[in-house]
Design a protein around this motif. Structure first.
Motif, PDB file in Angstrom:
ATOM      1  N   PHE A   1      19.514 -29.100 -17.118  1.00 19.93           N
ATOM      2  CA  PHE A   1      19.625 -27.854 -16.368  1.00 19.93           C
ATOM      3  C   PHE A   1      18.352 -27.595 -15.577  1.00 19.93           C
ATOM      4  O   PHE A   1      18.416 -27.206 -14.401  1.00 19.93           O
ATOM      5  CB  PHE A   1      19.909 -26.700 -17.329  1.00 19.93           C
ATOM      6  CG  PHE A   1      20.132 -25.390 -16.656  1.00 19.93           C
ATOM      7  CD1 PHE A   1      21.342 -25.095 -16.055  1.00 19.93           C
ATOM      8  CD2 PHE A   1      19.119 -24.437 -16.624  1.00 19.93           C
ATOM      9  CE1 PHE A   1      21.552 -23.881 -15.427  1.00 19.93           C
ATOM     10  CE2 PHE A   1      19.315 -23.220 -15.999  1.00 19.93           C
ATOM     11  CZ  PHE A   1      20.531 -22.943 -15.399  1.00 19.93           C
ATOM     12  N   MET A   2      17.199 -27.813 -16.207  1.00 22.89           N
ATOM     13  CA  MET A   2      15.932 -27.570 -15.534  1.00 22.89           C
ATOM     14  C   MET A   2      15.714 -28.563 -14.389  1.00 22.89           C
ATOM     15  O   MET A   2      15.186 -28.206 -13.336  1.00 22.89           O
ATOM     16  CB  MET A   2      14.767 -27.643 -16.511  1.00 22.89           C
ATOM     17  CG  MET A   2      14.826 -26.557 -17.583  1.00 22.89           C
ATOM     18  SD  MET A   2      14.953 -24.918 -16.895  1.00 22.89           S
ATOM     19  CE  MET A   2      13.248 -24.459 -16.965  1.00 22.89           C
ATOM     20  N   GLU A   3      16.144 -29.807 -14.587  1.00 22.03           N
ATOM     21  CA  GLU A   3      16.008 -30.809 -13.523  1.00 22.03           C
ATOM     22  C   GLU A   3      16.888 -30.458 -12.328  1.00 22.03           C
ATOM     23  O   GLU A   3      16.481 -30.630 -11.192  1.00 22.03           O
ATOM     24  CB  GLU A   3      16.356 -32.205 -14.055  1.00 22.03           C
ATOM     25  CG  GLU A   3      15.313 -32.767 -14.981  1.00 22.03           C
ATOM     26  CD  GLU A   3      15.719 -34.066 -15.635  1.00 22.03           C
ATOM     27  OE1 GLU A   3      16.842 -34.561 -15.374  1.00 22.03           O
ATOM     28  OE2 GLU A   3      14.922 -34.604 -16.421  1.00 22.03           O
ATOM     29  N   GLN A   4      18.095 -29.956 -12.586  1.00 23.56           N
ATOM     30  CA  GLN A   4      18.979 -29.535 -11.510  1.00 23.56           C
ATOM     31  C   GLN A   4      18.402 -28.335 -10.779  1.00 23.56           C
ATOM     32  O   GLN A   4      18.574 -28.196  -9.569  1.00 23.56           O
ATOM     33  CB  GLN A   4      20.363 -29.205 -12.034  1.00 23.56           C
ATOM     34  CG  GLN A   4      21.163 -30.402 -12.446  1.00 23.56           C
ATOM     35  CD  GLN A   4      22.533 -30.000 -12.989  1.00 23.56           C
ATOM     36  OE1 GLN A   4      22.835 -28.831 -13.174  1.00 23.56           O
ATOM     37  NE2 GLN A   4      23.353 -31.011 -13.277  1.00 23.56           N
ATOM     38  N   ASP A   5      17.745 -27.473 -11.514  1.00 19.99           N
ATOM     39  CA  ASP A   5      17.161 -26.262 -10.935  1.00 19.99           C
ATOM     40  C   ASP A   5      16.017 -26.621  -9.986  1.00 19.99           C
ATOM     41  O   ASP A   5      15.752 -25.906  -9.028  1.00 19.99           O
ATOM     42  CB  ASP A   5      16.662 -25.335 -12.036  1.00 19.99           C
ATOM     43  CG  ASP A   5      16.465 -23.920 -11.573  1.00 19.99           C
ATOM     44  OD1 ASP A   5      17.257 -23.470 -10.712  1.00 19.99           O
ATOM     45  OD2 ASP A   5      15.545 -23.247 -12.081  1.00 19.99           O
ATOM     46  N   ASP A   6      15.332 -27.743 -10.259  1.00 16.19           N
ATOM     47  CA  ASP A   6      14.211 -28.174  -9.424  1.00 16.19           C
ATOM     48  C   ASP A   6      14.681 -28.731  -8.094  1.00 16.19           C
ATOM     49  O   ASP A   6      13.923 -28.753  -7.122  1.00 16.19           O
ATOM     50  CB  ASP A   6      13.368 -29.225 -10.147  1.00 16.19           C
ATOM     51  CG  ASP A   6      12.558 -28.652 -11.298  1.00 16.19           C
ATOM     52  OD1 ASP A   6      12.373 -27.410 -11.322  1.00 16.19           O
ATOM     53  OD2 ASP A   6      12.136 -29.419 -12.171  1.00 16.19           O
ATOM     54  N   ASP A   7      15.915 -29.203  -8.026  1.00 14.79           N
ATOM     55  CA  ASP A   7      16.429 -29.822  -6.789  1.00 14.79           C
ATOM     56  C   ASP A   7      16.750 -28.826  -5.721  1.00 14.79           C
ATOM     57  O   ASP A   7      16.773 -27.753  -5.649  1.00 14.79           O
ATOM     58  CB  ASP A   7      17.701 -30.621  -7.079  1.00 14.79           C
ATOM     59  CG  ASP A   7      17.397 -31.858  -7.924  1.00 14.79           C
ATOM     60  OD1 ASP A   7      16.238 -32.276  -7.949  1.00 14.79           O
ATOM     61  OD2 ASP A   7      18.330 -32.389  -8.545  1.00 14.79           O
TER      62      ASP A   7
END
Length: 64
Positions: free
Chosen positions: A58-64
């Motif tokens: 979730f956090m990695e997707q939020d960074d995109d």
């Protein structure tokens, strides 16, 4: 900021600690109860792993 993942992780860790204290305190009357508590701990740890993986994704997707 506290996320739902943080709350889930905290609750699961508390449940693991409680089960480990129960086990370590010699509260199991027989082998069947021992196995039940060990299985609970194993399941909670798997759940914790899932929550951590989901949080990371979730956090990695939020960074995109």
């Amino acid at each position: 900021m506290t996320t739902v993942f943080d709350v889930l992780e905290k609750n699961i860790v508390e449940q693991i600690s409680a089960a480990e204290e129960h086990l370590g305190g010699g509260a199991c009357d027989d082998h069947a109860q021992y196995r039940e508590v060990v299985g609970l701990i194993r399941g909670l740890k798997v759940s914790l792993s899932y929550v951590n993986d989901l949080s990371q994704n979730f956090m990695e997707q939020d960074d995109d």
